[in-house]
Scaffold this motif. Structure first.
Motif, PDB file in Angstrom:
ATOM      1  N   GLN A  50       0.833  -1.190   0.000  1.00  0.00           N
ATOM      2  CA  GLN A  50       0.000   0.000   0.000  1.00  0.00           C
ATOM      3  C   GLN A  50       0.875   1.251   0.000  1.00  0.00           C
ATOM      4  O   GLN A  50       1.784   1.391   0.803  1.00  0.00           O
ATOM      5  N   THR A  51       0.587   2.145  -0.915  1.00  0.00           N
ATOM      6  CA  THR A  51       1.411   3.335  -1.074  1.00  0.00           C
ATOM      7  C   THR A  51       0.781   4.527  -0.376  1.00  0.00           C
ATOM      8  O   THR A  51      -0.435   4.696  -0.384  1.00  0.00           O
ATOM      9  N   ALA A  52       1.623   5.337   0.243  1.00  0.00           N
ATOM     10  CA  ALA A  52       1.198   6.601   0.835  1.00  0.00           C
ATOM     11  C   ALA A  52       1.858   7.741   0.067  1.00  0.00           C
ATOM     12  O   ALA A  52       2.939   7.580  -0.505  1.00  0.00           O
ATOM     13  N   TYR A  53       1.196   8.892   0.069  1.00  0.00           N
ATOM     14  CA  TYR A  53       1.695  10.072  -0.644  1.00  0.00           C
ATOM     15  C   TYR A  53       1.780  11.231   0.340  1.00  0.00           C
ATOM     16  O   TYR A  53       0.819  11.528   1.052  1.00  0.00           O
ATOM     17  N   VAL A  54       2.951  11.869   0.393  1.00  0.00           N
ATOM     18  CA  VAL A  54       3.147  13.005   1.290  1.00  0.00           C
ATOM     19  C   VAL A  54       3.850  14.121   0.527  1.00  0.00           C
ATOM     20  O   VAL A  54       4.803  13.875  -0.223  1.00  0.00           O
ATOM     21  N   GLU A  55       3.377  15.333   0.733  1.00  0.00           N
ATOM     22  CA  GLU A  55       3.971  16.498   0.079  1.00  0.00           C
ATOM     23  C   GLU A  55       4.429  17.491   1.143  1.00  0.00           C
ATOM     24  O   GLU A  55       3.685  17.802   2.073  1.00  0.00           O
ATOM     25  N   ILE A 106       8.843  18.914  -1.872  1.00  0.00           N
ATOM     26  CA  ILE A 106       9.316  17.538  -1.726  1.00  0.00           C
ATOM     27  C   ILE A 106       8.102  16.617  -1.733  1.00  0.00           C
ATOM     28  O   ILE A 106       7.136  16.855  -1.008  1.00  0.00           O
ATOM     29  N   VAL A 107       8.150  15.574  -2.547  1.00  0.00           N
ATOM     30  CA  VAL A 107       7.080  14.577  -2.592  1.00  0.00           C
ATOM     31  C   VAL A 107       7.663  13.222  -2.215  1.00  0.00           C
ATOM     32  O   VAL A 107       8.681  12.798  -2.773  1.00  0.00           O
ATOM     33  N   LEU A 108       7.033  12.556  -1.250  1.00  0.00           N
ATOM     34  CA  LEU A 108       7.428  11.208  -0.847  1.00  0.00           C
ATOM     35  C   LEU A 108       6.299  10.236  -1.145  1.00  0.00           C
ATOM     36  O   LEU A 108       5.140  10.502  -0.822  1.00  0.00           O
ATOM     37  N   LYS A 109       6.662   9.113  -1.769  1.00  0.00           N
ATOM     38  CA  LYS A 109       5.759   7.979  -1.910  1.00  0.00           C
ATOM     39  C   LYS A 109       6.432   6.805  -1.210  1.00  0.00           C
ATOM     40  O   LYS A 109       7.611   6.533  -1.445  1.00  0.00           O
ATOM     41  N   PHE A 110       5.692   6.129  -0.345  1.00  0.00           N
ATOM     42  CA  PHE A 110       6.328   5.050   0.407  1.00  0.00           C
ATOM     43  C   PHE A 110       5.323   3.962   0.743  1.00  0.00           C
ATOM     44  O   PHE A 110       4.107   4.167   0.742  1.00  0.00           O
ATOM     45  N   ILE A 155      -3.208   8.707   2.679  1.00  0.00           N
ATOM     46  CA  ILE A 155      -2.990   7.295   2.999  1.00  0.00           C
ATOM     47  C   ILE A 155      -4.344   6.583   3.009  1.00  0.00           C
ATOM     48  O   ILE A 155      -5.212   6.950   3.794  1.00  0.00           O
ATOM     49  N   PRO A 156      -4.586   5.578   2.154  1.00  0.00           N
ATOM     50  CA  PRO A 156      -3.676   5.129   1.090  1.00  0.00           C
ATOM     51  C   PRO A 156      -3.743   6.049  -0.119  1.00  0.00           C
ATOM     52  O   PRO A 156      -4.678   6.830  -0.263  1.00  0.00           O
ATOM     53  N   PHE A 157      -2.741   5.919  -0.968  1.00  0.00           N
ATOM     54  CA  PHE A 157      -2.665   6.695  -2.202  1.00  0.00           C
ATOM     55  C   PHE A 157      -2.855   5.740  -3.365  1.00  0.00           C
ATOM     56  O   PHE A 157      -2.149   4.743  -3.474  1.00  0.00           O
ATOM     57  N   ASN A 158      -3.817   6.032  -4.213  1.00  0.00           N
ATOM     58  CA  ASN A 158      -4.174   5.128  -5.310  1.00  0.00           C
ATOM     59  C   ASN A 158      -3.146   5.239  -6.429  1.00  0.00           C
ATOM     60  O   ASN A 158      -3.321   5.968  -7.397  1.00  0.00           O
ATOM     61  N   ASP A 159      -2.045   4.521  -6.244  1.00  0.00           N
ATOM     62  CA  ASP A 159      -0.961   4.555  -7.221  1.00  0.00           C
ATOM     63  C   ASP A 159      -0.335   3.168  -7.274  1.00  0.00           C
ATOM     64  O   ASP A 159       0.287   2.719  -6.312  1.00  0.00           O
ATOM     65  N   ASN A 160      -0.490   2.490  -8.380  1.00  0.00           N
ATOM     66  CA  ASN A 160       0.023   1.128  -8.520  1.00  0.00           C
ATOM     67  C   ASN A 160       1.426   1.072  -9.117  1.00  0.00           C
ATOM     68  O   ASN A 160       1.975  -0.007  -9.328  1.00  0.00           O
ATOM     69  N   SER A 161       2.013   2.230  -9.405  1.00  0.00           N
ATOM     70  CA  SER A 161       3.345   2.234 -10.004  1.00  0.00           C
ATOM     71  C   SER A 161       4.394   1.825  -8.975  1.00  0.00           C
ATOM     72  O   SER A 161       4.256   2.080  -7.781  1.00  0.00           O
ATOM     73  N   ASN A 162       5.440   1.178  -9.453  1.00  0.00           N
ATOM     74  CA  ASN A 162       6.530   0.777  -8.576  1.00  0.00           C
ATOM     75  C   ASN A 162       7.371   1.988  -8.192  1.00  0.00           C
ATOM     76  O   ASN A 162       7.477   2.957  -8.943  1.00  0.00           O
ATOM     77  N   LEU A 163       7.968   1.909  -7.017  1.00  0.00           N
ATOM     78  CA  LEU A 163       8.843   2.990  -6.567  1.00  0.00           C
ATOM     79  C   LEU A 163      10.230   2.754  -7.155  1.00  0.00           C
ATOM     80  O   LEU A 163      11.163   2.347  -6.471  1.00  0.00           O
ATOM     81  N   GLN A 164      10.350   3.016  -8.438  1.00  0.00           N
ATOM     82  CA  GLN A 164      11.581   2.699  -9.148  1.00  0.00           C
ATOM     83  C   GLN A 164      12.599   3.827  -9.007  1.00  0.00           C
ATOM     84  O   GLN A 164      12.329   4.963  -9.386  1.00  0.00           O
TER      85      GLN A 164
END
Length: 244
Positions: free
Chosen positions: A24-29, A42-46, A200-209
């Motif tokens: 599950q991904t979270a998004y923080v700005e 700054i944007v964090l996805k984790f 939280i949660p953030f609807n993003d299925n992309s990998n944290l590449q």
């Protein structure tokens, strides 16, 4: 037999639920203020295992000396408009950077865009000494605790972290607390990193590449590139000041 199947089903369900939680991904700005007029985002996805941070280039238009300046003539206004355009073109080509952190293997990857080329290097996550306190603060509805630390410069800083978000991540190289860091500050300067948005949660299925299409270099090579880029920026600023 039925009891065995029930236990097996519960174990599978629990494992699946944990796996979903880990993914599950979270998004923080955050709003990043480095202590002078340069404010950045700054944007964090984790998720539970990894974190990808992107620091976006600032817009010179938002610098305090441009935002608050009063113009006495059209020529002065046009001159500053050209300065803003030139600075923004420099930032777009050189100042987007990312930090990827992986808690399973205890390493991070730092990358930067320099003159429209992307470079990265691998390193271990550095340990940091935290002084935990009992001070509390509520940020965006999250109850946080305060911890003190020391910057590389020797200045004293503090963070507010949230145990209810049980991951050890935070902006920049701040890491290792029993909860996600929602705010950073300094006792000696105006430096700050403050929360703007959290989902939280953030609807993003992309990998944290990390390091997409980036050239892998050593830490020393990376630092040399950063220093050269900073020198180019200082030279450009001197030229702009002379033309003012």
């Amino acid at each position: 037999m039925q009891n065995t199947l029930l236990i097996f089903f519960l174990l599978i369900s629990s494992t699946f639920s944990l796996a979903q939680q880990n993914k599950q991904t979270a998004y923080v700005e955050f709003a990043y203020n480095n202590g002078n007029s340069m404010n950045q985002t700054i944007v964090l996805k984790f998720n539970a295992k990894e974190c990808l941070e992107t620091v976006y280039p600032p817009s010179a238009r938002n610098w305090n000396n441009f935002k608050t300046k009063q113009y006495n003539s059209l020529s002065d206004s046009l001159h500053d408009a050209e300065m803003i355009k030139l600075l923004d073109s420099f930032f777009i080509k050189t100042d987007t950077r990312t930090i990827y952190k992986n808690i399973e293997d205890a390493y991070f990857i730092r990358s930067s865009t320099i003159d429209e080329k992307k470079y990265c290097y691998y390193d271990t996550i550095p340990p940091r000494d935290w002084e935990l306190t009992s001070d509390t603060l509520t940020i965006a509805g999250y109850k946080c605790l305060k911890a003190n630390f020391e910057f590389k410069s020797g200045q004293k800083g503090f963070v507010w972290y949230c145990p209810d978000i049980p991951v050890p991540f935070g902006p920049e190289t701040l890491y290792g607390l029993p909860g996600f860091i929602l705010e950073v500050g300094s006792y000696n300067s105006n430096f700050s990193i403050k929360l703007k948005k959290i989902q939280i949660p953030f609807n993003d299925n992309s990998n944290l590449q990390p390091c997409n299409n980036a050239k892998l270099v050593t830490k020393a090579q990376y630092q040399k590139l950063i220093n050269e880029n900073n020198n180019n920026f200082e030279k450009m600023m001197l030229q702009l000041q002379k033309s003012n």
